[in-house]
Each structure stands twice: as C-alpha cells, then as structure tokens.
Design an enzyme around this catalytic site. Sequence first.
Site, PDB file in Angstrom:
ATOM      1  N   HIS A 123      34.635  25.307  23.898  1.00 34.78           N
ATOM      2  CA  HIS A 123      35.292  23.980  23.978  1.00 34.78           C
ATOM      3  C   HIS A 123      35.817  23.786  25.245  1.00 34.78           C
ATOM      4  O   HIS A 123      36.603  23.135  25.407  1.00 34.78           O
ATOM      5  CB  HIS A 123      36.149  23.834  22.868  1.00 34.78           C
ATOM      6  CG  HIS A 123      35.706  24.011  21.393  1.00 34.78           C
ATOM      7  ND1 HIS A 123      36.351  24.345  20.393  1.00 34.78           N
ATOM      8  CD2 HIS A 123      34.504  23.743  21.186  1.00 34.78           C
ATOM      9  CE1 HIS A 123      35.550  24.225  19.324  1.00 34.78           C
ATOM     10  NE2 HIS A 123      34.418  23.655  19.731  1.00 34.78           N
ATOM     11  N   CYS A 134      33.828   8.580  38.911  1.00 39.48           N
ATOM     12  CA  CYS A 134      33.111   9.475  39.879  1.00 39.48           C
ATOM     13  C   CYS A 134      32.944  10.870  39.841  1.00 39.48           C
ATOM     14  O   CYS A 134      32.012  11.205  40.797  1.00 39.48           O
ATOM     15  CB  CYS A 134      33.755   9.010  41.235  1.00 39.48           C
ATOM     16  SG  CYS A 134      35.214  10.100  41.231  1.00 39.48           S
TER      17      CYS A 134
HETATM   18  P1  CNA Z   1      42.426  26.164  13.178  1.00 38.30           P
HETATM   19  O1  CNA Z   1      41.361  25.334  12.591  1.00 38.30           O
HETATM   20  O2  CNA Z   1      43.669  25.517  13.562  1.00 38.30           O
HETATM   21  O3  CNA Z   1      42.334  27.627  12.411  1.00 38.30           O
HETATM   22  C1  CNA Z   1      43.217  28.592  12.719  1.00 38.30           C
HETATM   23  C2  CNA Z   1      43.097  29.731  11.753  1.00 38.30           C
HETATM   24  O4  CNA Z   1      43.674  30.795  12.568  1.00 38.30           O
HETATM   25  C3  CNA Z   1      43.786  29.492  10.271  1.00 38.30           C
HETATM   26  O5  CNA Z   1      42.612  29.983   9.532  1.00 38.30           O
HETATM   27  C4  CNA Z   1      44.777  30.373  10.349  1.00 38.30           C
HETATM   28  O6  CNA Z   1      45.211  30.881   9.349  1.00 38.30           O
HETATM   29  C5  CNA Z   1      44.530  31.577  11.423  1.00 38.30           C
HETATM   30  N1  CNA Z   1      45.589  32.169  12.315  1.00 38.30           N
HETATM   31  C6  CNA Z   1      46.786  31.283  12.853  1.00 38.30           C
HETATM   32  N2  CNA Z   1      47.317  32.273  13.308  1.00 38.30           N
HETATM   33  C7  CNA Z   1      46.742  33.593  13.239  1.00 38.30           C
HETATM   34  C8  CNA Z   1      47.052  34.860  13.870  1.00 38.30           C
HETATM   35  N3  CNA Z   1      48.302  35.299  14.431  1.00 38.30           N
HETATM   36  N4  CNA Z   1      46.305  35.845  13.482  1.00 38.30           N
HETATM   37  C9  CNA Z   1      45.089  35.525  12.831  1.00 38.30           C
HETATM   38  N5  CNA Z   1      44.894  34.265  12.190  1.00 38.30           N
HETATM   39  C10 CNA Z   1      45.585  33.360  12.515  1.00 38.30           C
HETATM   40  O7  CNA Z   1      41.553  26.678  14.614  1.00 38.30           O
HETATM   41  P2  CNA Z   1      40.064  27.018  14.815  1.00 38.30           P
HETATM   42  O8  CNA Z   1      40.094  27.749  16.299  1.00 38.30           O
HETATM   43  O9  CNA Z   1      39.338  27.225  13.669  1.00 38.30           O
HETATM   44  O10 CNA Z   1      39.675  25.481  15.238  1.00 38.30           O
HETATM   45  C11 CNA Z   1      38.913  24.892  16.143  1.00 38.30           C
HETATM   46  C12 CNA Z   1      39.723  23.964  17.190  1.00 38.30           C
HETATM   47  C13 CNA Z   1      41.165  24.328  17.269  1.00 38.30           C
HETATM   48  C14 CNA Z   1      39.080  24.263  18.289  1.00 38.30           C
HETATM   49  O11 CNA Z   1      38.411  23.091  18.875  1.00 38.30           O
HETATM   50  C15 CNA Z   1      40.282  24.668  19.474  1.00 38.30           C
HETATM   51  O12 CNA Z   1      39.638  24.223  20.870  1.00 38.30           O
HETATM   52  C16 CNA Z   1      41.299  24.119  18.795  1.00 38.30           C
HETATM   53  N6  CNA Z   1      42.694  24.589  19.398  1.00 38.30           N
HETATM   54  C17 CNA Z   1      42.692  25.293  20.533  1.00 38.30           C
HETATM   55  C18 CNA Z   1      44.009  25.834  20.899  1.00 38.30           C
HETATM   56  C19 CNA Z   1      44.156  26.860  21.710  1.00 38.30           C
HETATM   57  O13 CNA Z   1      43.337  26.535  22.906  1.00 38.30           O
HETATM   58  N7  CNA Z   1      44.895  27.852  21.841  1.00 38.30           N
HETATM   59  C20 CNA Z   1      45.156  25.551  20.014  1.00 38.30           C
HETATM   60  C21 CNA Z   1      45.039  24.600  18.953  1.00 38.30           C
HETATM   61  C22 CNA Z   1      43.578  24.098  18.759  1.00 38.30           C
END
Ligand code: CNA
Length: 244
Positions: A123, A134
Amino acid sequence: MQVKIAKVKQIIDQSNNIVFFGGAGMSTESGIPDFRSADGIYKQKYNYPPEQILSINFFKRHPDVFYDFLKEKVLTPILAAQPNQGHIKLAQMEKAGKLKAVITQNIDGLHQRAGSENVLQLHGSIKNNYCLKCGKNFSLDYFAKKEGTVYCDRCDGLIHPGAVLFGEPLDSMIMRKTKEYISQAEVLIVAGTSMIVQPAAALVNYYQGDKLILLNLTQVSNRRINYFLKGKAGELLSQLYTDT
Ligand code: CNA
C-alpha cells in the site's frame, strides 16, 4: 497455547524459507492505531468512515478533510513511532537467512527502520509523495511540515501522499513479487491483519504449503490457516524466534 507456541517455534526453527505478510496490527505495539481493533480508527467518531476518507475520490473532492484526517490520525502517530520487538525479530530472521521477504500492507516504514531489507509495501510508503499535476516528488519532511492541504511548490497541484488510496490499483511489480514469494514459501506467517482489505488479503491464497501461521489478536476467517496463535504479534514473534 504453550503447546501451540512450541509447535510453531519448531516449524520456524526448521525453515529457511519463511515469508511474512502483515498488516496494521503489526504496528499497534508501536503506538500506531489499526483500523478495526476496539481502539482502532474505525471505532473513533468521524463524519465519514476512514476507508471513505482515505479513498482517491474523497481526496480529490475534499482534500482539506482528507489532509486533516491524514495528518492527525495517520501521519502524527507514524512520525512518533519506533519499531517494536516484532519488527526487530523479523529483521533478525532475515539476517539469519531464514526470512525471504516481508510483505506489508503498512505504510509506516517501521520494518525498514528495524533493519529489514527485502520489504514489499503493498500500500505504498509515507515517503513517496508526489504532485498529481506535474509528478514532482516530495520528501516526507516537506510533506509533514506543511500546515493543512499540501500543494506543489512548482505548479500548485495537489500532492498525493505516498500511500495507495482506496480505489487505486496496487503497484503491479510489487504484486507480482508478492505472488512469487508467497507461492514459493515453505512457511507463511500472517500477522496483525483482519484480511479484509482487497486485493491484498487475497494474495495469501497464493500460498501452496501447509504451514500458514496466523499471529493475531482476533481470529480471521480464512480456511488456509493451519496454526493460529492468539496474541500480540510482537510478543509472539519474540517467543517464536530466539536464536539471536
Ligand atoms: P485492520 O483491518 O485494522 O486489522 C488489524 C488486525 O490486527 C485486526 O484483526 C486486529 O485484531 C489485529 N491486531 C491489532 N493489534 C495487534 C497486535 N498487536 N498483534 C496481533 N494482531 C493485532 O488492518 P489491516 O492491515 O488488515 O487493514 C489493511 C489496511 C489498514 C491497510 O490498507 C493499511 O495500510 C491500513 N493501516 C496501516 C497502518 C500502518 O501503516 N501502520 C495503520 C492503520 C491502518
């Protein structure tokens, strides 16, 4: 749980062909909120859901709201964050020749800051900002320091942040490499992702083995998962890889 950890640790100890696929939950232990956890961005109160604000159509129609949200809810926590023990463990596994690639949906760059070298950012990255008009590139520094909506200093065009927005295609080269790594992996570790956002989530289906390990706070629905460890990804990775 401990039995499962021991079993999964054995699988990791024995493989030199591991691929990691992660999401926002990988960085919550660094203080960056994810989208869907109880304290994630979806559960906070906004006039629009994050997926709508962070879409290309919304960005072009309401750049001011988009930029307010991006800076407050995405960039500010990312700029304050440090890699956590999970990022560090993965970098150590790569250096030891066990981990072939880190594939991430995150834009925060914490894997690289922890020392990982072969990182595929599905992403995009907060570093690669560019003018929609530009094409001029802008550093994160330029981008983050500007108040409000950020415009190009050459042509006044709107600057697109480095992240791939909802409604935009993913980079075809990164997609191709991701499919290659996943389809050739002996072990696939999936961590911190709800596996909802497409097309990224479907890439996991290229895995052909029988050692798909999920490290997540919550179970996700995917029939391919062979081992599920419920917990924080960083803490679990620390227990699963101790050869340092
Ligand atoms: P999501 O949909 O928010 O899911 C997060 C998942 O991680 C959930 O199932 C949670 O239960 C689980 N979770 C949360 N904390 C922990 C942990 N410490 N250990 C294990 N599991 C945990 O996020 P996805 O990545 O699935 O969704 C994709 C999106 C979110 C992407 O487009 C990302 O770019 C986008 N995003 C990115 C960031 C970042 O760059 N740090 C932050 C927020 C969202």
